[in-house]
Design an enzyme around this catalytic site. Sequence first.
Site, PDB file in Angstrom:
ATOM      1  N   LYS A  11      -7.281 -30.548 -72.586  1.00 54.43           N
ATOM      2  CA  LYS A  11      -6.362 -30.199 -71.491  1.00 54.43           C
ATOM      3  C   LYS A  11      -5.186 -29.398 -72.036  1.00 54.43           C
ATOM      4  CE  LYS A  11      -2.623 -32.905 -72.370  1.00 54.43           C
ATOM      5  NZ  LYS A  11      -1.296 -32.372 -72.639  1.00 54.43           N
ATOM      6  N   ASP A 141      -2.636 -39.839 -71.224  1.00 57.99           N
ATOM      7  CA  ASP A 141      -3.514 -38.722 -70.861  1.00 57.99           C
ATOM      8  C   ASP A 141      -4.936 -39.160 -70.516  1.00 57.99           C
ATOM      9  OD1 ASP A 141      -1.699 -36.612 -71.067  1.00 57.99           O
ATOM     10  OD2 ASP A 141      -2.054 -36.350 -73.210  1.00 57.99           O
TER      11      ASP A 141
END
Length: 320
Positions: A11, A141
Amino acid sequence: MRSYSLIAPAKINLYLEIIGHRPDGYHELAMILQSIDLADQIDLHAASTEAIRVYCNHPQVPTDNSNLAYRAAELMARQFPDVFSNFGGIDITVTKRIPVAAGLAGGSTNAAAVLVGIDLLWNLGLTKSELEELGATLGSDVPFCISGGTVIATGRGEQLSPLPSLNHIHLVLAKYRSLEVSTPWAYKTYRQEFGSSYVKNTEDLVARANAVHSGEMVKAILDKDAAKISQKLHNDLEKVVLPAYPKVLQLRELFASQEGVLGTMMSGSGPSVFAIVESKAQAEIVKQQIRTAIPDEDLELFVTQTIANGIQILQGIGDR
């Protein structure tokens, strides 16, 4: 022998705003997270023993319980002890393509893949929200990495509000292999230097976090306008990381000076830097220009793009 192979995407942050400090020691954040097609592969195999074993092709990646993928398997074994004793241990093979310690959630996405894979391996039938809840106990995350795509993340990063998918925006990504930035250091230093501007009132914290939903970056994402998105890139941590890490600053400035680059920014706490470009062909040109300008073999360069998904099943082999 039951096994699953999964793809675990990295990401980037398109937006990272530090709003305040939380009682639990974390920071109150407003972020926009984006999956990219640079990804690791995670292979899970049911083992004949009760051991959890991790194997990895990257020498910097630990294979003990300091590895998030290992801890994800441990968590599932604790949560579902009867199922664990029935199915036995797990062999986890991590094929790394995502740079290590890069601000790209490489460890978190590996953990997310293990959670998804064990759910399948053990026939648990967990919902995505249940997997995300488990993931939040491993790291901020991890919940995002399970579902992926384009998401507004608030709280410490675990409160997720999906946005329409932002596919096929082309990127060049750069990271020095030997360079690491400590995430705790980055946030602690930011607090020391900018903590006086933190929002302290709870209502104001909520209002600031919610403001990102109607902000300019979200409008640009809804319009799928790469040029506007590039203009609205924002990362508060650049204020402390760039002055302390000249190589990261140099990369950012070099990207910004290249023809065809729409915008550039450090991802997360760094030290990875990405540039948004107009096309894949332009990305290849920019990659080569950066390589020519910095011929250091320590510098890794990747051409990648935004994608709409998180963990994906590549293959499953069962004995059912």
